[in-house]
Scaffold this motif. Sequence first.
Motif, mmCIF file in Angstrom:
data_model
loop_
_atom_site.group_PDB
_atom_site.id
_atom_site.type_symbol
_atom_site.label_atom_id
_atom_site.label_comp_id
_atom_site.label_asym_id
_atom_site.label_seq_id
_atom_site.Cartn_x
_atom_site.Cartn_y
_atom_site.Cartn_z
ATOM 1 N N SER A 1 0.815 -1.221 0.000
ATOM 2 C CA SER A 1 0.000 0.000 0.000
ATOM 3 C C SER A 1 0.845 1.265 0.000
ATOM 4 O O SER A 1 0.322 2.349 -0.258
ATOM 5 C CB SER A 1 -0.926 0.005 1.227
ATOM 6 O OG SER A 1 -1.787 -1.105 1.222
ATOM 7 N N LEU A 2 2.118 1.132 0.277
ATOM 8 C CA LEU A 2 3.001 2.302 0.360
ATOM 9 C C LEU A 2 3.529 2.619 -1.036
ATOM 10 O O LEU A 2 4.720 2.508 -1.330
ATOM 11 C CB LEU A 2 4.142 2.022 1.339
ATOM 12 C CG LEU A 2 3.711 1.533 2.732
ATOM 13 C CD1 LEU A 2 4.928 1.274 3.602
ATOM 14 C CD2 LEU A 2 2.771 2.539 3.395
ATOM 15 N N LYS A 3 2.657 3.050 -1.888
ATOM 16 C CA LYS A 3 2.946 3.121 -3.324
ATOM 17 C C LYS A 3 3.892 4.244 -3.725
ATOM 18 O O LYS A 3 4.349 4.288 -4.866
ATOM 19 C CB LYS A 3 1.625 3.231 -4.105
ATOM 20 C CG LYS A 3 0.723 2.020 -3.925
ATOM 21 C CD LYS A 3 -0.500 2.081 -4.816
ATOM 22 C CE LYS A 3 -1.428 0.919 -4.566
ATOM 23 N NZ LYS A 3 -0.787 -0.385 -4.836
ATOM 24 N N LEU A 4 4.202 5.160 -2.805
ATOM 25 C CA LEU A 4 5.122 6.246 -3.140
ATOM 26 C C LEU A 4 6.561 5.950 -2.710
ATOM 27 O O LEU A 4 7.452 6.767 -2.932
ATOM 28 C CB LEU A 4 4.654 7.549 -2.487
ATOM 29 C CG LEU A 4 3.290 8.085 -2.945
ATOM 30 C CD1 LEU A 4 2.966 9.395 -2.236
ATOM 31 C CD2 LEU A 4 3.270 8.298 -4.460
ATOM 32 N N LEU A 5 6.772 4.778 -2.121
ATOM 33 C CA LEU A 5 8.124 4.435 -1.664
ATOM 34 C C LEU A 5 9.131 4.450 -2.813
ATOM 35 O O LEU A 5 8.886 3.874 -3.874
ATOM 36 C CB LEU A 5 8.139 3.045 -1.029
ATOM 37 C CG LEU A 5 7.730 2.898 0.434
ATOM 38 C CD1 LEU A 5 7.909 1.449 0.872
ATOM 39 C CD2 LEU A 5 8.517 3.829 1.341
ATOM 40 N N THR A 6 10.262 5.097 -2.556
ATOM 41 C CA THR A 6 11.396 5.019 -3.489
ATOM 42 C C THR A 6 12.555 4.230 -2.870
ATOM 43 O O THR A 6 13.421 3.745 -3.592
ATOM 44 C CB THR A 6 11.899 6.424 -3.866
ATOM 45 O OG1 THR A 6 12.338 7.108 -2.683
ATOM 46 C CG2 THR A 6 10.785 7.234 -4.533
ATOM 47 N N LEU A 7 12.545 4.094 -1.539
ATOM 48 C CA LEU A 7 13.605 3.371 -0.838
ATOM 49 C C LEU A 7 12.971 2.464 0.209
ATOM 50 O O LEU A 7 12.191 2.922 1.051
ATOM 51 C CB LEU A 7 14.563 4.353 -0.154
ATOM 52 C CG LEU A 7 15.594 3.757 0.811
ATOM 53 C CD1 LEU A 7 16.638 2.945 0.043
ATOM 54 C CD2 LEU A 7 16.278 4.841 1.633
ATOM 55 N N LEU A 8 13.293 1.172 0.155
ATOM 56 C CA LEU A 8 12.829 0.215 1.148
ATOM 57 C C LEU A 8 14.014 -0.643 1.581
ATOM 58 O O LEU A 8 14.593 -1.375 0.774
ATOM 59 C CB LEU A 8 11.714 -0.672 0.587
ATOM 60 C CG LEU A 8 11.200 -1.785 1.524
ATOM 61 C CD1 LEU A 8 10.680 -1.207 2.831
ATOM 62 C CD2 LEU A 8 10.119 -2.605 0.826
ATOM 63 N N GLU A 9 14.377 -0.518 2.853
ATOM 64 C CA GLU A 9 15.499 -1.288 3.392
ATOM 65 C C GLU A 9 14.981 -2.226 4.473
ATOM 66 O O GLU A 9 14.463 -1.787 5.497
ATOM 67 C CB GLU A 9 16.559 -0.353 3.963
ATOM 68 C CG GLU A 9 17.118 0.600 2.906
ATOM 69 C CD GLU A 9 18.492 1.132 3.250
ATOM 70 O OE1 GLU A 9 19.416 0.313 3.417
ATOM 71 O OE2 GLU A 9 18.629 2.359 3.344
ATOM 72 N N VAL A 10 15.098 -3.540 4.208
ATOM 73 C CA VAL A 10 14.647 -4.564 5.145
ATOM 74 C C VAL A 10 15.801 -5.541 5.386
ATOM 75 O O VAL A 10 15.592 -6.714 5.674
ATOM 76 C CB VAL A 10 13.406 -5.314 4.606
ATOM 77 C CG1 VAL A 10 12.602 -5.906 5.759
ATOM 78 C CG2 VAL A 10 12.496 -4.395 3.810
ATOM 79 N N ASN A 11 17.011 -5.059 5.242
ATOM 80 C CA ASN A 11 18.186 -5.905 5.391
ATOM 81 C C ASN A 11 18.366 -6.370 6.836
ATOM 82 O O ASN A 11 17.850 -5.762 7.783
ATOM 83 C CB ASN A 11 19.433 -5.144 4.950
ATOM 84 C CG ASN A 11 19.580 -3.820 5.678
ATOM 85 O OD1 ASN A 11 18.789 -2.895 5.462
ATOM 86 N ND2 ASN A 11 20.575 -3.714 6.550
ATOM 87 N N ASP A 12 19.086 -7.457 6.993
ATOM 88 C CA ASP A 12 19.475 -7.963 8.314
ATOM 89 C C ASP A 12 18.290 -8.211 9.227
ATOM 90 O O ASP A 12 18.254 -7.770 10.383
ATOM 91 C CB ASP A 12 20.481 -7.005 8.975
ATOM 92 C CG ASP A 12 21.763 -6.886 8.164
ATOM 93 O OD1 ASP A 12 22.401 -7.919 7.911
ATOM 94 O OD2 ASP A 12 22.097 -5.762 7.747
ATOM 95 N N ASN A 13 17.312 -8.906 8.699
ATOM 96 C CA ASN A 13 16.209 -9.434 9.481
ATOM 97 C C ASN A 13 16.242 -10.958 9.349
ATOM 98 O O ASN A 13 17.301 -11.533 9.072
ATOM 99 C CB ASN A 13 14.881 -8.846 9.007
ATOM 100 C CG ASN A 13 14.632 -7.453 9.568
ATOM 101 O OD1 ASN A 13 14.147 -7.301 10.675
ATOM 102 N ND2 ASN A 13 14.978 -6.412 8.787
ATOM 103 N N VAL A 14 15.118 -11.620 9.521
ATOM 104 C CA VAL A 14 15.070 -13.083 9.362
ATOM 105 C C VAL A 14 13.957 -13.463 8.386
ATOM 106 O O VAL A 14 13.272 -14.479 8.547
ATOM 107 C CB VAL A 14 14.882 -13.791 10.726
ATOM 108 C CG1 VAL A 14 16.152 -13.691 11.541
ATOM 109 C CG2 VAL A 14 13.713 -13.196 11.519
ATOM 110 N N LEU A 15 13.774 -12.665 7.352
ATOM 111 C CA LEU A 15 12.734 -12.912 6.349
ATOM 112 C C LEU A 15 12.992 -14.217 5.602
ATOM 113 O O LEU A 15 14.109 -14.473 5.148
ATOM 114 C CB LEU A 15 12.671 -11.759 5.351
ATOM 115 C CG LEU A 15 12.351 -10.353 5.883
ATOM 116 C CD1 LEU A 15 12.389 -9.358 4.736
ATOM 117 C CD2 LEU A 15 11.004 -10.325 6.575
ATOM 118 N N GLU A 16 11.939 -14.986 5.418
ATOM 119 C CA GLU A 16 12.041 -16.222 4.634
ATOM 120 C C GLU A 16 11.350 -16.099 3.281
ATOM 121 O O GLU A 16 11.634 -16.876 2.375
ATOM 122 C CB GLU A 16 11.442 -17.387 5.420
ATOM 123 C CG GLU A 16 12.229 -17.696 6.699
ATOM 124 C CD GLU A 16 11.688 -18.910 7.420
ATOM 125 O OE1 GLU A 16 10.708 -19.520 6.923
ATOM 126 O OE2 GLU A 16 12.235 -19.271 8.475
#
Length: 528
Positions: A367-382
Amino acid sequence: MASKGKGKKGKAEPEKAQSEFINKINTQTLDQFIEEVLEKGQITEVLTLDLSRKKLSEINPRIRFYFRMLKNLVNLNLYGNKLRTLPVEIGELKSLTRLGANENHLMELPPQIGNLVNLQLLDLRFNRLSTLPPEIGNLKGLKKLFVRFNKLVKIPDEIGNLVNLEVLSLRNNRLQGVPDTVANLTQLEVFDVQHNAIESLPPLGTLKKLTSLDVQYNQLRALPDCVWQLTKLTGLHVKYNQIRDISPDLLLNMGGLEEMDFEGNRLSHVPPQMHALITLKKLYLSRNNISELPPEFGNLRCLEELYINDNNIASLAHIVNLTTLRVLNLSNNNLQELPKEIARLSLLRELNIGANYLSHLIPEIGSLKLLTLLEVNDNVLEDIPNQISSLQCLQTLNLEGNQLHCLPDDIGAMTGLRKLLLGYNRLVEMTPEIGKLTDLIELNLDENKLKRLPPEIGRMVSLEVLSFNENEMNDLPDDLYRLDHLRLFGMDDNPLEDIPGHITEGGSQEVFNFLGQRLAAKEGGGGY
């Protein structure tokens, strides 16, 4: 080198006459120029003298003698030389309004500096001054004083005599304090003492016109109680001190504050009175010990940028009410999940939730359609939800350091991507849809478990950086050779058993050329 005011003759074309005059004197030495204007009786018409960047280590006696004659000089530029001091004759230039002596080797100022009673701007940046003469207090017309990047250990009490001062910049010195007389500077609008060793501030409540207070990188344990009286402040910068509490009185009386920076202090909580900052646009609370935010925090209706990274935040409960946010940095906290209400932050351009404990991204991230930068590094996403493909404005996606096994096929729909960081995961294959990212400039796949790259990667015509070090590839697709803009090609620590050893030993360029030869042979071209 110098310019003069308008003379009695040549009024019909004053700009042309002055231009010709300046062009002429720029080919002369200063001595020649002075002699000429003396001969023509124009010495009193010289308004600006520019001696900047002349490699001067001193002002020679002849020039100092001329100083006595420049009665109407208003601008003197001495910056970018190697002067260790200013001549005492500087005090003869009583009409000066601007003196630029920055970027020299000045170790002291002569007392005669105090004779420049018409001076409005004094620039002493980037010198070696350890103190200022008490005569500095005579410059009661001074409006701007810059003494940044020196070696000041003390400021004279006479600084308080500069009652018309509007800007005082003392950053990057060795001050342990500033005199109480600073309270007399009632016209001051900007007070900058960042990067010193100041342990306490004098009473500042009298500085009613102050709009910017910058005390970053000092040793302050608290702000003086009177700071709340500075009701015109729009910028309060207290980064990297030792402050443990933000005064509720300060918050309740700072209704005009637009930027507040308490990064790198010792805050353990945020007062509920924070809601009173109704005009606040930028808030920096990074690198403290904050574990939760009060419900009132969600009432900061004008907040556009929130930096609260490197704390102990475990919930976005009240942050999701900040619907005007454009930038949100929550990296290095204790987040384990995102609430569905994050969809309310529809104006977000940048979201950093790296270095947390997130095991999945919720579909509402789409839903965050205006995002230009998304950083989700160093988590435990599968895994990554397909809804991420709705982020058509996204330019940088950082998923490094997770536990991803694959990417959603819809990744190819994110055609706005310029940088895709997927290193340090558990990827075993790469979807052919990756080839649709034709505007991608950087792709990092380091330290995964990839056994091959899809040939469609050759369609990524904008790619400049491709790195897949430490994977399990035995061969590479020949189509990589089609990447005409590729300038960095990282392939170390892969088996590459299907490529001759003497080629791999030659490095990435040799391998790249080999792929080109193989591609040409396959297409029947016999070369490349």
